[in-house]
Structure formats: structure tokens, C-alpha cells
Motif scaffolding. Sequence first.
Motif, PDB file in Angstrom:
ATOM      1  N   TYR A   1      23.757   4.710  19.249  1.00  0.00           N
ATOM      2  CA  TYR A   1      22.914   5.908  19.237  1.00  0.00           C
ATOM      3  C   TYR A   1      21.585   5.622  19.928  1.00  0.00           C
ATOM      4  O   TYR A   1      21.134   6.380  20.787  1.00  0.00           O
ATOM      5  CB  TYR A   1      22.684   6.377  17.803  1.00  0.00           C
ATOM      6  CG  TYR A   1      21.669   7.495  17.681  1.00  0.00           C
ATOM      7  CD1 TYR A   1      22.060   8.816  17.846  1.00  0.00           C
ATOM      8  CD2 TYR A   1      20.328   7.235  17.421  1.00  0.00           C
ATOM      9  CE1 TYR A   1      21.143   9.853  17.741  1.00  0.00           C
ATOM     10  CE2 TYR A   1      19.402   8.257  17.312  1.00  0.00           C
ATOM     11  CZ  TYR A   1      19.814   9.561  17.474  1.00  0.00           C
ATOM     12  OH  TYR A   1      18.903  10.583  17.372  1.00  0.00           O
TER      13      TYR A   1
ATOM     14  N   SER B   1      21.118  15.950  21.180  1.00  0.00           N
ATOM     15  CA  SER B   1      21.965  17.145  21.096  1.00  0.00           C
ATOM     16  C   SER B   1      23.174  17.067  22.025  1.00  0.00           C
ATOM     17  O   SER B   1      24.121  17.834  21.874  1.00  0.00           O
ATOM     18  CB  SER B   1      21.152  18.396  21.406  1.00  0.00           C
ATOM     19  OG  SER B   1      20.620  18.318  22.720  1.00  0.00           O
TER      20      SER B   1
ATOM     21  N   ALA C   1      25.915   9.724  10.836  1.00  0.00           N
ATOM     22  CA  ALA C   1      25.178  10.990  10.887  1.00  0.00           C
ATOM     23  C   ALA C   1      24.252  11.140   9.684  1.00  0.00           C
ATOM     24  O   ALA C   1      23.103  11.572   9.826  1.00  0.00           O
ATOM     25  CB  ALA C   1      26.157  12.161  10.961  1.00  0.00           C
ATOM     26  N   MET C   2      24.725  10.747   8.504  1.00  0.00           N
ATOM     27  CA  MET C   2      23.888  10.833   7.311  1.00  0.00           C
ATOM     28  C   MET C   2      22.734   9.833   7.376  1.00  0.00           C
ATOM     29  O   MET C   2      21.605  10.162   6.989  1.00  0.00           O
ATOM     30  CB  MET C   2      24.742  10.590   6.061  1.00  0.00           C
ATOM     31  CG  MET C   2      25.722  11.708   5.796  1.00  0.00           C
ATOM     32  SD  MET C   2      26.893  11.342   4.473  1.00  0.00           S
ATOM     33  CE  MET C   2      25.821  11.161   3.083  1.00  0.00           C
TER      34      MET C   2
ATOM     35  N   LEU D   1      21.278   8.675  10.145  1.00  0.00           N
ATOM     36  CA  LEU D   1      20.313   9.188  11.124  1.00  0.00           C
ATOM     37  C   LEU D   1      19.470  10.307  10.513  1.00  0.00           C
ATOM     38  O   LEU D   1      18.257  10.348  10.682  1.00  0.00           O
ATOM     39  CB  LEU D   1      21.039   9.664  12.382  1.00  0.00           C
ATOM     40  CG  LEU D   1      21.753   8.585  13.198  1.00  0.00           C
ATOM     41  CD1 LEU D   1      22.596   9.221  14.295  1.00  0.00           C
ATOM     42  CD2 LEU D   1      20.767   7.577  13.773  1.00  0.00           C
ATOM     43  N   ARG D   2      20.133  11.205   9.796  1.00  0.00           N
ATOM     44  CA  ARG D   2      19.422  12.307   9.129  1.00  0.00           C
ATOM     45  C   ARG D   2      18.411  11.774   8.119  1.00  0.00           C
ATOM     46  O   ARG D   2      17.256  12.179   8.112  1.00  0.00           O
ATOM     47  CB  ARG D   2      20.433  13.215   8.427  1.00  0.00           C
ATOM     48  CG  ARG D   2      19.793  14.354   7.637  1.00  0.00           C
ATOM     49  CD  ARG D   2      20.701  14.903   6.569  1.00  0.00           C
ATOM     50  NE  ARG D   2      20.959  13.872   5.560  1.00  0.00           N
ATOM     51  CZ  ARG D   2      21.994  13.903   4.726  1.00  0.00           C
ATOM     52  NH1 ARG D   2      22.865  14.876   4.777  1.00  0.00           N
ATOM     53  NH2 ARG D   2      22.151  12.941   3.832  1.00  0.00           N
ATOM     54  N   ASP D   3      18.861  10.851   7.271  1.00  0.00           N
ATOM     55  CA  ASP D   3      17.997  10.321   6.216  1.00  0.00           C
ATOM     56  C   ASP D   3      16.816   9.524   6.763  1.00  0.00           C
ATOM     57  O   ASP D   3      15.765   9.457   6.128  1.00  0.00           O
ATOM     58  CB  ASP D   3      18.803   9.442   5.248  1.00  0.00           C
ATOM     59  CG  ASP D   3      19.826  10.232   4.458  1.00  0.00           C
ATOM     60  OD1 ASP D   3      19.774  11.482   4.469  1.00  0.00           O
ATOM     61  OD2 ASP D   3      20.705   9.590   3.835  1.00  0.00           O
ATOM     62  N   GLN D   4      16.983   8.931   7.949  1.00  0.00           N
ATOM     63  CA  GLN D   4      15.908   8.147   8.562  1.00  0.00           C
ATOM     64  C   GLN D   4      14.996   8.996   9.451  1.00  0.00           C
ATOM     65  O   GLN D   4      14.058   8.483  10.045  1.00  0.00           O
ATOM     66  CB  GLN D   4      16.502   6.989   9.378  1.00  0.00           C
ATOM     67  CG  GLN D   4      17.263   5.978   8.542  1.00  0.00           C
ATOM     68  CD  GLN D   4      16.399   5.338   7.487  1.00  0.00           C
ATOM     69  OE1 GLN D   4      15.294   4.887   7.750  1.00  0.00           O
ATOM     70  NE2 GLN D   4      16.898   5.314   6.255  1.00  0.00           N
ATOM     71  N   GLY D   5      15.301  10.295   9.560  1.00  0.00           N
ATOM     72  CA  GLY D   5      14.442  11.203  10.311  1.00  0.00           C
ATOM     73  C   GLY D   5      14.700  11.239  11.809  1.00  0.00           C
ATOM     74  O   GLY D   5      13.881  11.777  12.558  1.00  0.00           O
TER      75      GLY D   5
ATOM     76  N   SER E   1      16.669  12.481  15.301  1.00  0.00           N
ATOM     77  CA  SER E   1      17.209  13.770  15.731  1.00  0.00           C
ATOM     78  C   SER E   1      18.713  13.811  15.498  1.00  0.00           C
ATOM     79  O   SER E   1      19.405  12.814  15.654  1.00  0.00           O
ATOM     80  CB  SER E   1      16.927  13.981  17.223  1.00  0.00           C
ATOM     81  OG  SER E   1      15.542  14.018  17.451  1.00  0.00           O
ATOM     82  N   GLU E   2      19.190  14.986  15.123  1.00  0.00           N
ATOM     83  CA  GLU E   2      20.610  15.157  14.861  1.00  0.00           C
ATOM     84  C   GLU E   2      21.418  15.101  16.151  1.00  0.00           C
ATOM     85  O   GLU E   2      20.948  15.514  17.206  1.00  0.00           O
ATOM     86  CB  GLU E   2      20.867  16.495  14.179  1.00  0.00           C
ATOM     87  CG  GLU E   2      20.339  16.569  12.769  1.00  0.00           C
ATOM     88  CD  GLU E   2      20.720  17.862  12.091  1.00  0.00           C
ATOM     89  OE1 GLU E   2      21.590  18.594  12.607  1.00  0.00           O
ATOM     90  OE2 GLU E   2      20.134  18.154  11.042  1.00  0.00           O
TER      91      GLU E   2
END
Length: 87
Positions: free
Chosen positions: A8, A19, A37-38, A40-44, A46-47
Motif C-alpha cells: 500500500y 482511491s 483495509a481495517m 489502514l482505516r484505524d491508522q487514519g 486514506s481508504e
Amino acid sequence: MTSSTDGYHLCTEIKVPPSDIILSGDSAGGGIVVQLAMFLRDQGFSEVGGMMLLSPWLDLTTSFESWHENRVSLVPREVEVQRQARD
């Protein structure tokens, strides 16, 4: 997980917009995709643009009801009967 996050970060370092990143995985790989994905989300971070999951293995506890309802025994019936008699 380290390899996944490295991938990533490499993509974002070479200016691929998050994106435009699509994560894909089959079976256990699908579970890794969701875990990434979780994370990355939890660490802030970008999705990503999306995920393609093929029969993802998401519940490693096998606690869901369909695991037991749809179970097919690969043990011959007579062996199963003997096993139950012992128990």
C-alpha cells in the motif's frame, strides 16, 4: 500483514491515489484484504478504492451456525458410528 502494508505504501509513494487501489484476495487472502483495509482505516490512512473478495475466510473461529449446518463429514459412516459409540 507487513508485506500488505508495504505494498500500500509503495503504491502511494509512486503517486497512485489510494482511491485507485483495489485490494483483492481469495479465501485466506480475502481475510488479509479485510484486515489490511481495517488496519489502514484505524491508522487514519486514506481508504482504498475497493476490495474484491472471493470466498473470504473472515471468521477463523468457525463459530457461525452455517459451519455446523452445512458440515459434510469425510469420515465413512461406520467409522463415525464407532466414534460416537466410544464417546
